[in-house]
Design a protein around this motif. Structure first.
Motif, PDB file in Angstrom:
ATOM      1  N   THR A  73       0.717  -1.161   0.050  1.00  0.00           N
ATOM      2  CA  THR A  73      -0.115  -0.229  -0.028  1.00  0.00           C
ATOM      3  C   THR A  73       0.816   1.335   0.213  1.00  0.00           C
ATOM      4  N   THR A  74       2.078   1.221  -0.560  1.00  0.00           N
ATOM      5  CA  THR A  74       2.898   2.382  -0.394  1.00  0.00           C
ATOM      6  C   THR A  74       2.350   3.356  -1.797  1.00  0.00           C
ATOM      7  N   PRO A  75       2.327   4.705  -1.091  1.00  0.00           N
ATOM      8  CA  PRO A  75       1.765   5.667  -2.235  1.00  0.00           C
ATOM      9  C   PRO A  75       2.741   5.634  -3.430  1.00  0.00           C
ATOM     10  N   MET A  76       2.264   5.782  -4.495  1.00  0.00           N
ATOM     11  CA  MET A  76       2.857   5.844  -5.914  1.00  0.00           C
ATOM     12  C   MET A  76       4.025   6.925  -5.831  1.00  0.00           C
ATOM     13  N   TRP A  77       4.081   7.960  -5.090  1.00  0.00           N
ATOM     14  CA  TRP A  77       5.099   8.829  -5.388  1.00  0.00           C
ATOM     15  C   TRP A  77       6.333   8.596  -4.312  1.00  0.00           C
ATOM     16  N   LYS A  78       6.094   7.503  -3.597  1.00  0.00           N
ATOM     17  CA  LYS A  78       6.930   6.993  -2.752  1.00  0.00           C
ATOM     18  C   LYS A  78       7.733   5.715  -2.821  1.00  0.00           C
ATOM     19  N   ALA A  79       8.874   5.667  -2.768  1.00  0.00           N
ATOM     20  CA  ALA A  79       9.563   4.361  -3.031  1.00  0.00           C
ATOM     21  C   ALA A  79       9.114   3.149  -2.133  1.00  0.00           C
ATOM     22  N   ASP A  80       8.601   2.100  -2.469  1.00  0.00           N
ATOM     23  CA  ASP A  80       8.857   0.798  -1.513  1.00  0.00           C
ATOM     24  C   ASP A  80       9.642   0.586  -0.355  1.00  0.00           C
ATOM     25  N   GLU A  81       9.083   0.340   0.742  1.00  0.00           N
ATOM     26  CA  GLU A  81      10.031   0.194   1.817  1.00  0.00           C
ATOM     27  C   GLU A  81      10.347  -1.420   1.661  1.00  0.00           C
ATOM     28  N   ILE A  82      11.570  -1.848   1.968  1.00  0.00           N
ATOM     29  CA  ILE A  82      11.880  -2.894   1.402  1.00  0.00           C
ATOM     30  C   ILE A  82      12.108  -3.957   2.955  1.00  0.00           C
ATOM     31  N   ASP A  83      11.842  -5.128   2.632  1.00  0.00           N
ATOM     32  CA  ASP A  83      11.625  -5.879   3.954  1.00  0.00           C
ATOM     33  C   ASP A  83      12.897  -6.664   3.984  1.00  0.00           C
ATOM     34  N   SER A  84      13.392  -7.501   4.848  1.00  0.00           N
ATOM     35  CA  SER A  84      14.635  -8.159   5.279  1.00  0.00           C
ATOM     36  C   SER A  84      14.749  -9.063   4.318  1.00  0.00           C
ATOM     37  N   ASP A  85      14.036  -9.719   3.305  1.00  0.00           N
ATOM     38  CA  ASP A  85      14.449 -10.478   2.412  1.00  0.00           C
ATOM     39  C   ASP A  85      14.667  -9.824   1.025  1.00  0.00           C
ATOM     40  N   GLY A  86      14.570  -8.540   1.200  1.00  0.00           N
ATOM     41  CA  GLY A  86      14.891  -7.697  -0.106  1.00  0.00           C
ATOM     42  C   GLY A  86      13.865  -7.430  -1.014  1.00  0.00           C
ATOM     43  N   TYR A  87      12.612  -7.935  -0.659  1.00  0.00           N
ATOM     44  CA  TYR A  87      11.623  -7.507  -1.321  1.00  0.00           C
ATOM     45  C   TYR A  87      10.619  -6.400  -0.753  1.00  0.00           C
ATOM     46  N   SER A  88       9.640  -5.953  -1.312  1.00  0.00           N
ATOM     47  CA  SER A  88       8.785  -4.785  -1.015  1.00  0.00           C
ATOM     48  C   SER A  88       8.176  -5.148   0.270  1.00  0.00           C
ATOM     49  N   LYS A  89       8.113  -4.327   1.251  1.00  0.00           N
ATOM     50  CA  LYS A  89       7.063  -4.589   2.516  1.00  0.00           C
ATOM     51  C   LYS A  89       5.528  -4.999   2.182  1.00  0.00           C
ATOM     52  N   PHE A  90       4.840  -5.693   2.869  1.00  0.00           N
ATOM     53  CA  PHE A  90       3.467  -6.041   2.712  1.00  0.00           C
ATOM     54  C   PHE A  90       2.768  -5.086   3.833  1.00  0.00           C
ATOM     55  N   ASN A  91       1.823  -4.650   3.908  1.00  0.00           N
ATOM     56  CA  ASN A  91       1.070  -3.930   4.931  1.00  0.00           C
ATOM     57  C   ASN A  91       0.534  -5.120   5.514  1.00  0.00           C
ATOM     58  N   GLU A  92       1.043  -4.967   6.941  1.00  0.00           N
ATOM     59  CA  GLU A  92       0.650  -6.245   7.891  1.00  0.00           C
ATOM     60  C   GLU A  92      -0.892  -6.421   7.987  1.00  0.00           C
TER      61      GLU A  92
END
Length: 157
Positions: free
Chosen positions: A16-35
């Motif tokens: 759910t990262t806004p389009m104007w913002k870079a994705d937060e990256i999780d510890s596995d190197g992939y985008s974080k999912f909204n918990e």
């Protein structure tokens, strides 16, 4: 109980990262999912049996095994069964989903996606759509709507 097919997008559903913002990256190197969205998805998956098919455009950059590891890392209960095929003649998500449903002959399915082209689905398919919003994703309101739609579908079978 009949197994249903869940056609699942990621951006605007679990990411759910806004389009104007870079994705937060999780510890596995992939985008974080909204918990919260993951919790809602797991809630849905615990109530109904689904085969998950990924419709996200992100399906083109990772393998099924890689995505299933990402799902495991985020504690999503079910693994992905497959990806929607890439149809060169389909210009919108709506076209891809309709072609996939028609080719696969699925009648018992649910689509969770934020793509606005899906507003143009025929009514018979639109009643199986949970249209999310980019920054809210698969929130509690959409979870309740999904449960309501699935129960309605099961009562008509």
């Amino acid at each position: 109980m009949t197994k249903s097919v869940l056609i699942l997008d990621l951006d605007g559903v679990l990411i759910t990262t806004p389009m104007w913002k870079a994705d937060e990256i999780d510890s596995d190197g992939y985008s974080k999912f909204n918990e919260d969205c993951v919790t809602n998805l797991n809630n849905l998956l615990s109530k109904f049996e689904f085969e998950i098919w990924l419709s996200s455009t992100r399906r083109t950059v990772k393998t099924l095994a890689e995505f299933n590891q990402i799902f495991r890392n985020r504690n999503i209960k079910n693994l992905i069964s497959g990806f929607l095929p890439e149809y060169p003649d389909c210009k919108t998500r709506k076209d891809e989903i309709v072609k996939f449903i028609e080719e696969s002959k699925f009648s018992n399915f649910l689509v969770i996606d934020d793509d606005k082209s899906l507003n143009r689905l025929e009514e018979k398919h639109k009643e199986k759509l949970i249209l999310t919003e980019l920054q809210k994703g698969f929130d509690i309101e959409k979870l309740e709507l999904a449960i309501e739609r699935i129960k309605k579908e099961q009562n008509t079978i």
